[in-house]
Design an enzyme around this catalytic site. Sequence first.
Site, PDB file in Angstrom:
ATOM      1  N   TYR A  97      -9.908  10.348 -12.573  1.00 49.74           N
ATOM      2  CA  TYR A  97      -9.853  11.079 -13.835  1.00 49.74           C
ATOM      3  C   TYR A  97     -11.249  11.492 -14.313  1.00 49.74           C
ATOM      4  CZ  TYR A  97      -7.987  12.052 -18.553  1.00 49.74           C
ATOM      5  OH  TYR A  97      -7.598  12.638 -19.723  1.00 49.74           O
ATOM      6  N   HIS A 127     -10.531  -2.368 -12.704  1.00 50.88           N
ATOM      7  CA  HIS A 127     -10.076  -1.096 -12.161  1.00 50.88           C
ATOM      8  C   HIS A 127     -10.854  -0.658 -10.921  1.00 50.88           C
ATOM      9  CE1 HIS A 127      -7.757   2.512 -12.185  1.00 50.88           C
ATOM     10  NE2 HIS A 127      -8.789   3.301 -12.409  1.00 50.88           N
ATOM     11  N   SER A 177      -6.986   5.715  -8.578  1.00 53.61           N
ATOM     12  CA  SER A 177      -6.722   5.918  -9.995  1.00 53.61           C
ATOM     13  C   SER A 177      -5.905   7.196 -10.190  1.00 53.61           C
ATOM     14  CB  SER A 177      -8.042   5.930 -10.777  1.00 53.61           C
ATOM     15  OG  SER A 177      -7.796   5.841 -12.162  1.00 53.61           O
ATOM     16  N   GLN A 178      -6.434   8.213 -10.888  1.00 52.42           N
ATOM     17  CA  GLN A 178      -5.698   9.466 -10.987  1.00 52.42           C
ATOM     18  C   GLN A 178      -5.393  10.019  -9.607  1.00 52.42           C
ATOM     19  OE1 GLN A 178      -6.482  13.284 -13.634  1.00 52.42           O
ATOM     20  NE2 GLN A 178      -7.796  13.347 -11.834  1.00 52.42           N
ATOM     21  N   ASP A 213      -6.916  -5.366 -14.028  1.00 55.40           N
ATOM     22  CA  ASP A 213      -7.089  -3.933 -14.287  1.00 55.40           C
ATOM     23  C   ASP A 213      -6.440  -3.559 -15.623  1.00 55.40           C
ATOM     24  OD1 ASP A 213      -7.250  -1.175 -14.242  1.00 55.40           O
ATOM     25  OD2 ASP A 213      -6.487  -0.965 -12.204  1.00 55.40           O
TER      26      ASP A 213
END
Length: 322
Positions: free
Chosen positions: A92, A303, A187-188, A273
């Site tokens: 992101y 994360h 992640s994203q 996370d």
Amino acid sequence: MPRFDLSPADLATYRPTVAEPADFDEFWTGTIGAARAAGGDVVVTPVATPLTLVDTYDVTFPGFAGDPVRAWLWVPRGADGPLPAVVEFNGYGGGRGLPHERLSWANAGYAHLFMDTRGQGSGWGSGGETPDPHGSGPAASGFMTRGIDDPATYYYRRLFTDGVRAVDAVRGLPQIDPARVAVTGGSQGGGIAIAVGGLVEGLRAVMPDVPFLCHFERAVGLTDADPYQEIVRYLRVHRGAEERVFRTLSYVDGVNFAARISAPALFSAALHDMICPPSTVFAAYNRVPVGDKTIEVYPFNEHEGGQSYQWLVQAAFLRERL
């Protein structure tokens, strides 16, 4: 950060009920079909770099609505024959960066396409170069609520379509074996990989790393971290919009895409996370119907997850399947 989510034993069996629209498949079939029908050429331009072991290319391919999307492509120099390929999606706020920043996959013998993220690329890293020419209604800062009033205008409809079209583009390149393509991202990027894994047939592996964009209704009530908190801030202002917002999010929820993955899958989760809580990751992982799946769990990480350790796991996973 202490552990805050379900126990490892409960995570292993966590299969929550997540809203799935009745027209989910129709919506995405129409969206991807329209993007493919919009046409557009894939343009591949060699790039001069100081690198001596890989060839680097600047790629532009048609994404959602035929919009031009940028990417880097790296190919091992001197490789013979069509290569297996890894298509990677970014986290992101990041963009595709500079052409010397991501070299591990090419040096492991794969063609590697790294997709720029439309409208992003100014939050961290070395920048992006793909605009998002489509507007939206009122939104909170960031990308999570852009166009959220309707799934047809929602930002992630466009971004997930770009991801599918990235695979289409790679499969059409002469250096690539179209039957040996894997998708990955963190992640994203992991959320995009799950969506693409559910939308594209014939992938050889789907490898989301600490994925975002899964089990939204739990995520927004469990973590106070961004980007999920963008949705909370929007709803604080747009009181009474919950039903409309979560209906839109149900069209992009990774749990629903995971149920449609038909390729071998390698996930990862980190038990500390707070950005992508482990229960949201397991909610998607546990819905993957294929038997050839595994999840790496990092008990003491946040994360960042496994980082380079996870790449080694992914490389071994791909060697067995590509």
